[in-house]
Design a protein around this motif. Sequence first.
Motif, PDB file in Angstrom:
ATOM      1  N   ASN A  44      36.851 -18.419  24.259  1.00  0.00           N
ATOM      2  CA  ASN A  44      37.957 -18.680  25.053  1.00  0.00           C
ATOM      3  C   ASN A  44      38.525 -20.260  24.637  1.00  0.00           C
ATOM      4  N   PHE A  45      38.297 -20.689  23.704  1.00  0.00           N
ATOM      5  CA  PHE A  45      38.830 -22.085  23.026  1.00  0.00           C
ATOM      6  C   PHE A  45      40.130 -21.885  22.334  1.00  0.00           C
ATOM      7  N   THR A 104      41.407 -10.128  37.387  1.00  0.00           N
ATOM      8  CA  THR A 104      40.008  -9.962  37.604  1.00  0.00           C
ATOM      9  C   THR A 104      39.576  -9.346  36.332  1.00  0.00           C
ATOM     10  N   SER A 105      40.189  -9.124  35.193  1.00  0.00           N
ATOM     11  CA  SER A 105      39.574  -8.808  34.016  1.00  0.00           C
ATOM     12  C   SER A 105      39.635  -9.831  32.983  1.00  0.00           C
ATOM     13  N   VAL A 106      38.896  -9.841  31.871  1.00  0.00           N
ATOM     14  CA  VAL A 106      38.733 -10.604  30.721  1.00  0.00           C
ATOM     15  C   VAL A 106      40.010 -10.720  30.085  1.00  0.00           C
ATOM     16  N   GLU A 107      40.781  -9.687  29.712  1.00  0.00           N
ATOM     17  CA  GLU A 107      41.909  -9.753  28.923  1.00  0.00           C
ATOM     18  C   GLU A 107      43.127 -10.384  29.545  1.00  0.00           C
ATOM     19  N   GLU A 108      43.131 -10.100  31.020  1.00  0.00           N
ATOM     20  CA  GLU A 108      44.030 -10.653  31.885  1.00  0.00           C
ATOM     21  C   GLU A 108      43.784 -12.245  32.122  1.00  0.00           C
ATOM     22  N   LEU A 109      42.682 -12.375  32.255  1.00  0.00           N
ATOM     23  CA  LEU A 109      42.248 -13.881  32.361  1.00  0.00           C
ATOM     24  C   LEU A 109      42.698 -14.760  31.049  1.00  0.00           C
ATOM     25  N   LYS A 110      42.388 -14.183  30.047  1.00  0.00           N
ATOM     26  CA  LYS A 110      42.813 -14.910  28.569  1.00  0.00           C
ATOM     27  C   LYS A 110      44.368 -15.091  28.540  1.00  0.00           C
ATOM     28  N   GLU A 111      45.224 -14.147  28.768  1.00  0.00           N
ATOM     29  CA  GLU A 111      46.520 -14.133  29.037  1.00  0.00           C
ATOM     30  C   GLU A 111      46.909 -15.257  29.891  1.00  0.00           C
ATOM     31  N   TYR A 112      46.398 -15.141  31.112  1.00  0.00           N
ATOM     32  CA  TYR A 112      46.653 -16.013  32.121  1.00  0.00           C
ATOM     33  C   TYR A 112      46.511 -17.571  31.577  1.00  0.00           C
ATOM     34  N   ILE A 113      45.069 -17.681  31.089  1.00  0.00           N
ATOM     35  CA  ILE A 113      44.891 -19.028  30.581  1.00  0.00           C
ATOM     36  C   ILE A 113      45.861 -19.691  29.438  1.00  0.00           C
ATOM     37  N   THR A 114      46.247 -18.527  28.677  1.00  0.00           N
ATOM     38  CA  THR A 114      47.425 -18.982  27.769  1.00  0.00           C
ATOM     39  C   THR A 114      48.778 -19.365  28.193  1.00  0.00           C
ATOM     40  N   ARG A 115      49.147 -18.633  29.312  1.00  0.00           N
ATOM     41  CA  ARG A 115      50.120 -19.118  29.911  1.00  0.00           C
ATOM     42  C   ARG A 115      50.282 -20.460  30.514  1.00  0.00           C
ATOM     43  N   LEU A 116      49.125 -20.576  31.044  1.00  0.00           N
ATOM     44  CA  LEU A 116      48.901 -22.043  31.726  1.00  0.00           C
ATOM     45  C   LEU A 116      48.835 -23.154  30.806  1.00  0.00           C
ATOM     46  N   LEU A 139      36.503 -16.696  33.892  1.00  0.00           N
ATOM     47  CA  LEU A 139      36.425 -15.916  32.459  1.00  0.00           C
ATOM     48  C   LEU A 139      34.824 -16.120  32.136  1.00  0.00           C
ATOM     49  N   HIS A 140      34.302 -17.315  32.098  1.00  0.00           N
ATOM     50  CA  HIS A 140      32.867 -17.236  31.809  1.00  0.00           C
ATOM     51  C   HIS A 140      31.782 -16.590  32.643  1.00  0.00           C
ATOM     52  N   GLU A 141      32.262 -16.419  33.939  1.00  0.00           N
ATOM     53  CA  GLU A 141      31.416 -15.351  34.709  1.00  0.00           C
ATOM     54  C   GLU A 141      31.534 -13.912  34.593  1.00  0.00           C
ATOM     55  N   LEU A 142      32.636 -13.544  34.214  1.00  0.00           N
ATOM     56  CA  LEU A 142      32.946 -12.214  33.993  1.00  0.00           C
ATOM     57  C   LEU A 142      32.584 -11.654  32.279  1.00  0.00           C
ATOM     58  N   MET A 143      32.493 -12.635  31.458  1.00  0.00           N
ATOM     59  CA  MET A 143      32.288 -12.032  30.270  1.00  0.00           C
ATOM     60  C   MET A 143      30.826 -11.709  30.097  1.00  0.00           C
ATOM     61  N   PRO A 144      29.636 -12.261  30.614  1.00  0.00           N
ATOM     62  CA  PRO A 144      28.137 -11.820  30.448  1.00  0.00           C
ATOM     63  C   PRO A 144      28.006 -10.478  31.284  1.00  0.00           C
ATOM     64  N   ARG A 145      28.982 -10.111  32.206  1.00  0.00           N
ATOM     65  CA  ARG A 145      28.723  -8.948  33.022  1.00  0.00           C
ATOM     66  C   ARG A 145      29.108  -7.584  32.527  1.00  0.00           C
ATOM     67  N   GLN A 146      29.097  -7.443  31.219  1.00  0.00           N
ATOM     68  CA  GLN A 146      29.448  -6.262  30.428  1.00  0.00           C
ATOM     69  C   GLN A 146      28.152  -5.517  30.404  1.00  0.00           C
ATOM     70  N   GLU A 147      28.304  -4.211  31.051  1.00  0.00           N
ATOM     71  CA  GLU A 147      27.139  -3.635  31.299  1.00  0.00           C
ATOM     72  C   GLU A 147      27.143  -2.169  30.445  1.00  0.00           C
ATOM     73  N   ILE A 187      43.604 -24.073  35.196  1.00  0.00           N
ATOM     74  CA  ILE A 187      42.768 -23.846  33.777  1.00  0.00           C
ATOM     75  C   ILE A 187      41.303 -23.762  34.130  1.00  0.00           C
ATOM     76  N   GLU A 188      41.035 -24.705  34.975  1.00  0.00           N
ATOM     77  CA  GLU A 188      39.438 -24.978  34.974  1.00  0.00           C
ATOM     78  C   GLU A 188      39.129 -23.731  35.730  1.00  0.00           C
ATOM     79  N   GLN A 189      39.745 -23.360  36.688  1.00  0.00           N
ATOM     80  CA  GLN A 189      39.038 -22.244  37.785  1.00  0.00           C
ATOM     81  C   GLN A 189      39.131 -20.918  36.816  1.00  0.00           C
TER      82      GLN A 189
END
Length: 223
Positions: free
Chosen positions: A169-170, A24-36, A110-118, A103-105
Motif C-alpha cells: 500500500n506504499f 469496505t473492500s481492498v481495491e476500493e480502499l486502495k483507490e480511496y487512498i490514491t484519491r486522498l 486496509l491493513h486490517e482487511l488484507m490478512p482476512r483473505q480466507e 489517509i491514516e484511517q
Amino acid sequence: MATEVINGIEVTDYRHSEDDLLPTSVEELKEYITRLSEKRNVIQTDIDKHSEVLRRENNVGMDGPLIDSEQFPRSDIDVVAVRTARQQVIMLTNDMRNVMGHIEQALFKLHELMPRQENTRNGMREEMRPPTRPPFLQVHGVLPDSPAFISGLRDGDIICQIGSLHKENFSNLGDVADIVKLSVNKAVPVKLVRNGTPKTIALKPRPWQGRGVLGCNVVELNN
C-alpha cells in the motif's frame, strides 16, 4: 469541495465530508487512498502558493507585523494580501491535517482487511496467513541520541512495515511522512531486517534538540 475568489485569490475548501464512509473492500480502499493522496498533493501546492505571497511581501511570514512604529498599516507590503494568505495557510493546514487523518484511517483499515483473505478446503474454513512483508525502505543517517536511535533504529536497517504501511500500500515517501506526523509521541511498531535477522521495534517520533522528529532518513529500497 468548493472554490471562491477572495481579494483576487482563488481559495479552495478541501474539507472532508463528515458523511464519508471508508470503503469496505481492498481495491476500493486502495483507490480511496490514491484519491486522498492526490488531494493532499493539491493542498500542499495551494499552501506553497499562499506561502509564496508571504515571501514576496517582504518575507513577512505568518508572524511579521502589519503595522509600522506609528501604528499605521505598513506601506511596504500589501496588508490585505498578507492577511488573506495567512488565513488561507491556516485553513489549508487544517485541511491537510484532516486529509492525512483520513489517509491514516484508510491505511489501518486496509491493513486490517488484507490478512482476512480466507479459503475453503475440504469443507473447512481456514484463515490464509499472509507471507512476511517484503522490504521497501532502508534507513540512513541515524543521528546519536535521536528518537530513531533511542527507539532502536540503526543505519542500514531494512524496513518491511511501519505502522500500517507496507510495500503493497506504499505509494511514495509522503506516506511515511504522514505516518510519522500522525504518530508524534506515540509508539509505532516497525518490522525490519538487520543483518538478515528480523526484528520488531517501537519507534516513537518526538521533538528533540535536532531537526525533525526522528533524526534519520529513509529511502526507497532499490529492488
